[in-house]
Design an enzyme around this catalytic site. Structure first.
Site, PDB file in Angstrom:
ATOM      1  N   ARG A  25      -4.655   5.298   7.608  1.00 24.63           N
ATOM      2  CA  ARG A  25      -4.735   6.283   6.540  1.00 24.63           C
ATOM      3  C   ARG A  25      -6.185   6.544   6.146  1.00 24.63           C
ATOM      4  O   ARG A  25      -7.009   5.650   6.138  1.00 24.63           O
ATOM      5  CB  ARG A  25      -3.933   5.756   5.333  1.00 24.63           C
ATOM      6  CG  ARG A  25      -3.779   6.751   4.199  1.00 24.63           C
ATOM      7  CD  ARG A  25      -2.804   6.219   3.163  1.00 24.63           C
ATOM      8  NE  ARG A  25      -2.730   7.103   2.008  1.00 24.63           N
ATOM      9  CZ  ARG A  25      -2.964   6.713   0.761  1.00 24.63           C
ATOM     10  NH1 ARG A  25      -3.279   5.464   0.511  1.00 24.63           N
ATOM     11  NH2 ARG A  25      -2.870   7.572  -0.238  1.00 24.63           N
ATOM     12  N   LYS A  67      -0.923  -7.128   4.934  1.00 25.85           N
ATOM     13  CA  LYS A  67      -0.449  -5.999   5.734  1.00 25.85           C
ATOM     14  C   LYS A  67       0.026  -6.457   7.107  1.00 25.85           C
ATOM     15  O   LYS A  67      -0.712  -7.082   7.868  1.00 25.85           O
ATOM     16  CB  LYS A  67      -1.566  -4.968   5.882  1.00 25.85           C
ATOM     17  CG  LYS A  67      -1.129  -3.681   6.587  1.00 25.85           C
ATOM     18  CD  LYS A  67      -2.199  -2.613   6.456  1.00 25.85           C
ATOM     19  CE  LYS A  67      -1.791  -1.314   7.127  1.00 25.85           C
ATOM     20  NZ  LYS A  67      -2.760  -0.234   6.887  1.00 25.85           N
ATOM     21  N   ARG A  71      -3.175  -0.401  -5.848  1.00 26.62           N
ATOM     22  CA  ARG A  71      -3.257  -1.832  -5.589  1.00 26.62           C
ATOM     23  C   ARG A  71      -2.561  -2.577  -6.718  1.00 26.62           C
ATOM     24  O   ARG A  71      -2.507  -2.103  -7.842  1.00 26.62           O
ATOM     25  CB  ARG A  71      -4.729  -2.296  -5.517  1.00 26.62           C
ATOM     26  CG  ARG A  71      -5.530  -1.681  -4.380  1.00 26.62           C
ATOM     27  CD  ARG A  71      -5.123  -2.294  -3.044  1.00 26.62           C
ATOM     28  NE  ARG A  71      -5.959  -1.793  -1.965  1.00 26.62           N
ATOM     29  CZ  ARG A  71      -5.719  -0.720  -1.253  1.00 26.62           C
ATOM     30  NH1 ARG A  71      -4.650   0.025  -1.548  1.00 26.62           N
ATOM     31  NH2 ARG A  71      -6.515  -0.331  -0.279  1.00 26.62           N
TER      32      ARG A  71
END
Length: 326
Positions: free
Chosen positions: A120, A185, A322
């Site tokens: 992204r 992630k 976040r």
């Protein structure tokens, strides 16, 4: 000797001497060493053993398009267009984008390694060969861009389903396009659109899933990352088996999305939503502020509740989200 041949020779995880590798390939030991260094530069942790020989710290398998397709259910395989596996490519999504006019629907490109993988906002996606899964699929739609709201979230659900197919049920979804495990992630999704706003259009959907990552890639990532090896206690699924599960879930899931949109995935997304009820730090055109996650709306936009109780939505194109530490 090519780097691919060398990686295949080391795939069993046992130490193999440079002399044996050179003899098998019909090259000099210096040529073997050159390809060892090429693999290391790509991020493959080839170890040199005391007394001679090279090995990988774990067994691996190279991706094989025939094996991946053969493992698909027959009805699913019939709906898959092209399925290519490349040793190295700039980007699986870029390769599909270049060929949109001539490709059938649900064409897949998979790569062992990408020289220009991206996530992204153009962030680089680290792509060493023999370790992970880098895959893109082309899906055509007739309803224009407006009909594709929530597509990246739906793809996240498809990845959760694929992980479940290989017995992995711990990850969850971080809006708008990440799969996390243990707050790190595990996988990322990138959707790129082309065509007409209100007419025929195409989505190129890129997926990257970490299967095994060496320590130095954790340090270079710039954010907490994890892999399937960590999630499974060191025993991740075979790469071809997992690739087949991802191809199958994307093929069936994208057909469902074409007919029913994000609504068909909303409940599963909610069940795997890691931001719901969490305190979040958000940066968007409003500035930087703290809010509490309240799920997503019918379009897939993130809903958050501000400190004064107001419920607002934020859009993935213009926001950074976040978890808040305050």
């Amino acid at each position: 000797m090519l780097a691919r041949d060398l990686l295949e020779a080391l795939a069993g995880g046992d130490a193999v001497s440079g002399a044996v590798l050179a003899k098998k390939a019909g090259v000099t030991r210096a040529a073997v060493w050159k390809q060892i260094e090429a693999l290391r530069l790509k991020g493959v942790p080839v170890e040199a053993k005391v007394g001679g020989g090279y090995r990988l710290p774990w067994p691996t398998e190279l991706l094989d398009g025939q094996r991946i397709r053969a493992a698909l259910p027959p009805a699913t395989s019939a709906g898959v267009g092209m399925l290519e596996v490349h040793w190295e490519i700039d980007s699986t999504s870029s390769e599909l984008a270049r060929r949109i006019p001539v490709l059938d629907d649900l064409a897949f490109v998979i790569a062992e390694s990408q020289s220009a993988g991206r996530g992204r906002r153009g962030r680089p996606w680290l792509s060493p060969p023999g370790m992970n899964l880098y895959l893109s699929v082309l899906k055509r739609f007739d309803g224009g861009f407006a009909s594709l709201s929530g597509l990246s979230l739906a793809v996240g659900v498809m990845l959760i389903r694929a992980l479940g197919e290989v017995g992995i049920r711990t990850p969850g979804l971080k809006w708008p396009n990440d799969v996390l495990a243990g707050n790190a992630k595990l996988a990322g999704i990138l959707v790129e659109l082309s065509g007409e706003y209100s007419g025929p259009c195409a989505a190129v959907i890129g997926v990257g899933v970490n299967i095994r990552l060496p320590d130095d890639l954790h340090e270079r990532a710039g954010q907490p990352i994890t892999d399937l090896a960590s999630v499974t206690g060191g025993d991740p699924p075979g790469r071809n088996r997992f690739a087949s599960a991802v191809v199958a879930e994307l093929t069936e899931g994208l057909r469902t999305f074409e007919r029913h949109g994000f609504a068909a995935f909303a409940d599963e997304y909610a069940a795997n939503d890691l931001l719901r009820g969490e305190s979040l730090r958000i940066i968007d055109p409003r500035g930087e502020y703290i809010a509490v996650g309240e799920g997503v709306d019918e379009r897939g936009a993130l809903r958050v509740r501000l400190a004064d109780g107001e419920l607002v939505t934020v859009d993935s194109a213009e926001v950074s989200v976040r978890r808040s530490t305050t």
